[in-house]
Design a protein around this motif. Structure first.
Motif, PDB file in Angstrom:
ATOM      1  N   ALA A 172       0.840  -1.189  -0.102  1.00 44.90           N
ATOM      2  CA  ALA A 172       0.005   0.045   0.005  1.00 44.90           C
ATOM      3  C   ALA A 172       0.756   1.129  -0.096  1.00 44.90           C
ATOM      4  N   LEU A 173       2.168   1.229   0.669  1.00 44.12           N
ATOM      5  CA  LEU A 173       2.831   2.366   0.747  1.00 44.12           C
ATOM      6  C   LEU A 173       3.388   2.801  -0.468  1.00 44.12           C
ATOM      7  N   VAL A 174       3.987   1.532  -1.258  1.00 41.64           N
ATOM      8  CA  VAL A 174       4.411   2.042  -2.524  1.00 41.64           C
ATOM      9  C   VAL A 174       3.198   2.122  -3.936  1.00 41.64           C
ATOM     10  N   GLY A 175       2.377   1.921  -3.368  1.00 38.38           N
ATOM     11  CA  GLY A 175       1.030   2.121  -4.501  1.00 38.38           C
ATOM     12  C   GLY A 175       0.723   0.955  -5.289  1.00 38.38           C
ATOM     13  N   ALA A 176       1.171  -0.231  -4.592  1.00 40.44           N
ATOM     14  CA  ALA A 176       1.112  -1.557  -5.593  1.00 40.44           C
ATOM     15  C   ALA A 176      -0.492  -2.116  -5.263  1.00 40.44           C
ATOM     16  N   ILE A 177      -1.042  -1.711  -4.181  1.00 34.75           N
ATOM     17  CA  ILE A 177      -2.541  -1.853  -3.956  1.00 34.75           C
ATOM     18  C   ILE A 177      -3.129  -0.795  -3.374  1.00 34.75           C
ATOM     19  N   PRO A 178      -4.550  -0.543  -3.805  1.00 30.90           N
ATOM     20  CA  PRO A 178      -5.205   0.641  -3.311  1.00 30.90           C
ATOM     21  C   PRO A 178      -5.706   0.602  -1.777  1.00 30.90           C
ATOM     22  N   PRO A 179      -5.894   1.591  -0.977  1.00 32.69           N
ATOM     23  CA  PRO A 179      -6.572   1.341   0.376  1.00 32.69           C
ATOM     24  C   PRO A 179      -7.976   1.119   0.090  1.00 32.69           C
ATOM     25  N   PHE A 180      -8.467   0.244   1.087  1.00 37.04           N
ATOM     26  CA  PHE A 180      -9.849   0.009   1.009  1.00 37.04           C
ATOM     27  C   PHE A 180     -10.560   1.171   1.635  1.00 37.04           C
ATOM     28  N   LYS A 181     -10.003   1.831   2.805  1.00 37.62           N
ATOM     29  CA  LYS A 181     -10.277   3.063   3.346  1.00 37.62           C
ATOM     30  C   LYS A 181      -9.068   3.676   3.902  1.00 37.62           C
ATOM     31  N   GLY A 182      -9.198   4.882   4.036  1.00 38.52           N
ATOM     32  CA  GLY A 182      -8.117   5.840   4.350  1.00 38.52           C
ATOM     33  C   GLY A 182      -7.577   6.328   3.348  1.00 38.52           C
ATOM     34  N   ASN A 183      -6.280   6.940   3.346  1.00 38.78           N
ATOM     35  CA  ASN A 183      -5.648   7.234   2.271  1.00 38.78           C
ATOM     36  C   ASN A 183      -3.908   7.142   2.772  1.00 38.78           C
ATOM     37  N   VAL A 184      -3.271   7.387   1.611  1.00 33.21           N
ATOM     38  CA  VAL A 184      -1.795   7.484   1.373  1.00 33.21           C
ATOM     39  C   VAL A 184      -1.327   8.404   0.580  1.00 33.21           C
ATOM     40  N   LYS A 185      -0.462   9.282   1.309  1.00 36.33           N
ATOM     41  CA  LYS A 185       0.182  10.585   0.738  1.00 36.33           C
ATOM     42  C   LYS A 185       1.678  10.128   0.461  1.00 36.33           C
ATOM     43  N   ARG A 186       2.215  10.387  -0.650  1.00 40.16           N
ATOM     44  CA  ARG A 186       3.598  10.052  -0.956  1.00 40.16           C
ATOM     45  C   ARG A 186       4.348  11.541  -1.513  1.00 40.16           C
ATOM     46  N   LYS A 187       5.404  11.541  -1.285  1.00 45.15           N
ATOM     47  CA  LYS A 187       6.195  12.819  -1.849  1.00 45.15           C
ATOM     48  C   LYS A 187       6.240  12.787  -3.433  1.00 45.15           C
ATOM     49  N   ASN A 188       5.693  14.014  -4.127  1.00 46.30           N
ATOM     50  CA  ASN A 188       5.737  13.799  -5.525  1.00 46.30           C
ATOM     51  C   ASN A 188       7.219  13.322  -6.060  1.00 46.30           C
ATOM     52  N   GLY A 189       7.287  12.492  -6.836  1.00 40.68           N
ATOM     53  CA  GLY A 189       8.680  12.137  -7.540  1.00 40.68           C
ATOM     54  C   GLY A 189       9.260  11.192  -6.794  1.00 40.68           C
ATOM     55  N   LEU A 190       8.818  10.552  -5.751  1.00 38.60           N
ATOM     56  CA  LEU A 190       9.320   9.744  -4.890  1.00 38.60           C
ATOM     57  C   LEU A 190      10.131   8.511  -5.625  1.00 38.60           C
ATOM     58  N   ARG A 191      11.261   8.206  -5.250  1.00 38.81           N
ATOM     59  CA  ARG A 191      12.048   7.262  -5.683  1.00 38.81           C
ATOM     60  C   ARG A 191      12.467   6.244  -4.648  1.00 38.81           C
ATOM     61  N   ILE A 192      11.822   4.771  -4.838  1.00 38.15           N
ATOM     62  CA  ILE A 192      12.253   3.841  -4.161  1.00 38.15           C
ATOM     63  C   ILE A 192      13.307   2.887  -4.614  1.00 38.15           C
ATOM     64  N   GLY A 193      14.221   2.478  -3.796  1.00 41.22           N
ATOM     65  CA  GLY A 193      15.144   1.387  -3.953  1.00 41.22           C
ATOM     66  C   GLY A 193      14.677   0.205  -3.347  1.00 41.22           C
ATOM     67  N   TYR A 194      14.445  -1.245  -3.675  1.00 43.62           N
ATOM     68  CA  TYR A 194      13.917  -2.152  -3.190  1.00 43.62           C
ATOM     69  C   TYR A 194      14.980  -3.189  -3.159  1.00 43.62           C
ATOM     70  N   VAL A 195      15.087  -3.807  -1.875  1.00 44.51           N
ATOM     71  CA  VAL A 195      16.131  -5.052  -1.676  1.00 44.51           C
ATOM     72  C   VAL A 195      15.183  -6.029  -1.257  1.00 44.51           C
ATOM     73  N   PRO A 196      15.074  -7.275  -2.305  1.00 47.76           N
ATOM     74  CA  PRO A 196      14.126  -8.171  -1.771  1.00 47.76           C
ATOM     75  C   PRO A 196      14.519  -9.283  -0.872  1.00 47.76           C
ATOM     76  N   GLN A 197      13.758 -10.272  -0.424  1.00 49.11           N
ATOM     77  CA  GLN A 197      14.581 -11.151   0.417  1.00 49.11           C
ATOM     78  C   GLN A 197      15.342 -12.085  -0.198  1.00 49.11           C
ATOM     79  N   LYS A 198      15.203 -12.379  -1.539  1.00 43.68           N
ATOM     80  CA  LYS A 198      15.885 -13.270  -2.260  1.00 43.68           C
ATOM     81  C   LYS A 198      15.477 -13.010  -3.902  1.00 43.68           C
ATOM     82  N   LEU A 199      16.318 -13.367  -4.587  1.00 39.66           N
ATOM     83  CA  LEU A 199      16.009 -13.342  -5.987  1.00 39.66           C
ATOM     84  C   LEU A 199      16.599 -14.599  -6.607  1.00 39.66           C
ATOM     85  N   HIS A 200      15.777 -15.357  -7.378  1.00 37.52           N
ATOM     86  CA  HIS A 200      16.090 -16.485  -8.274  1.00 37.52           C
ATOM     87  C   HIS A 200      16.818 -16.110  -9.601  1.00 37.52           C
TER      88      HIS A 200
END
Length: 258
Positions: free
Chosen positions: A48-76
Motif C-alpha cells: 500500500a505504501l508503494v502504491g501496488a494496492i489501493p486502500p480500502f479505506k483511508g489514504n496514502v500520501k507520497r512525496k511527489n517524484g518519490l524514488r524507491i530502491g527495493y532490496v528483496p528477501q531473495k532473487l532466483h
C-alpha cells in the motif's frame, strides 16, 4: 521531509481485512523497522505504501517524484545463465559504467563487478541487490527481510552498511521483518504490526547483554538490539493497556538457525 504518510489505512482482500486503521509515516533520513509475525499485514502495508494496492479505506500520501530502491528477501537466477554482476546491474535498462561502479562501491563490493552472479556468496549476492537498489539514488530504501539466509556476522555487517548508506545518501530506510531480533541498533523507530499498529517506539540497544553477545558473536555488536516500547491502545478485550516491553529473542534465533 515526510516521504510517505498514511491516515486510517485499511487494506482488504475480498471480505477480509489485512490491515485496519493504520496511521504511519516515514521521513527523509530516518530508519524505521517494521516487525510482526507471519500474516500480520507487513507485506500489505508495504504494498500500500508503494502504491501496488489501493486502500480500502483511508489514504496514502507520497512525496511527489518519490524514488524507491527495493532490496528483496531473495532473487532466483537460473544457475545455467552466464551473467556478470555488472551486466546484471545494467538490466533491464543499460546504465553508465561509472554509475554501476559507484553503486557497487557504495555497497562495499566494488571488486566483484566481473564475477558471475551464480558464483557469489549469500552476503555478496545481497550486497549486489543493495547496489541495484542504489542505482536510482532512492529517497526511500526498502528492505524486505533482506538478511534471510545470511549468517549472524553477515547480517550484522549488512545492517551496519545500511547505516552508512543512510548517512551517505540522506535517504530513509524501511526494514521489514517478522522477528524482533533483527531490529538494528540504528533504527530510529520500530513499528509492530499485527493487523493494526500494535505499538511503535524507539529500540534500546543492549550490546552488553551476554545472551546477545553469544548470539551474534564478538565484533558484530552493531546489530545487537533490545526491543522496547511504550504504548497505550485497545486490544480485543476492550481495555487500554500501557506497555513497556523488552524482549530478547536469542533462543528464537538460535532455534531458527539450528
Amino acid at each position: 521531509m515526510r516521504l510517505i504518510e498514511t491516515s486510517g489505512l485499511t487494506v482488504r482482500y475480498g471480505r477480509k481485512d489485512a490491515l485496519v486503521d493504520v496511521d504511519f509515516h516515514i521521513d527523509r533520513g530516518e530508519i524505521v523497522t517494521l516487525v510482526g509475525p507471519n500474516g500480520s499485514g507487513k507485506s500489505s502495508l508495504v504494498r500500500a505504501l508503494v502504491g501496488a494496492i489501493p486502500p480500502f479505506k483511508g489514504n496514502v500520501k507520497r512525496k511527489n517524484g518519490l524514488r524507491i530502491g527495493y532490496v528483496p528477501q531473495k532473487l532466483h537466477i537460473d544457475p545455467t545463465l552466464p551473467i556478470s554482476v555488472k551486466r546484471f546491474l545494467g538490466l533491464p535498462k543499460r546504465k553508465p559504467s561509472a554509475t554501476i561502479e559507484a553503486a557497487l562501491a557504495s555497497a562495499d563490493v566494488a571488486h566483484i563487478g566481473d564475477s558471475q552472479m551464480t558464483n557469489l556468496s549469500g552476503g555478496q549476492f545481497q550486497r549486489v541487490l543493495l547496489a541495484r537498489a542504489l542505482l536510482e539514488n532512492p529517497d526511500l530504501l526498502l528492505l524486505d527481510e533482506a538478511t534471510q539466509g545470511l549468517d549472524q556476522p553477515g547480517a550484522a555487517a549488512f545492517y551496519r552498511k545500511i547505516e552508512d548508506v543512510r548517512t551517505e545518501l540522506g535517504c530513509a530506510v524501511l526494514m521489514v521483518s517478522h522477528d524482533l531480533h533483527v531490529v538494528m541498533s540504528a533504527s530510529d523507530r520500530v513499528v509492530c504490526v499485527n493487523g493494526h499498529v500494535c505499538c511503535h517506539g524507539t529500540p534500546d540497544i543492549v550490546a552488553s547483554a551476554p545472551e546477545y553477545r553469544a548470539l551474534f558473536g564478538s565484533g558484530t555488536g552493531g546489530a545487537l538490539a533490545l526491543y522496547r516500547h511504550q504504548h497505550t491502545h485497545s486490544h480485543d478485550d476492550g481495555c487500554d493497556h500501557d506497555h513497556d516491553h523488552s524482549q530478547a529473542n536469542s533462543a528464537e534465533k538460535e532455534g531458527a538457525d539450528a
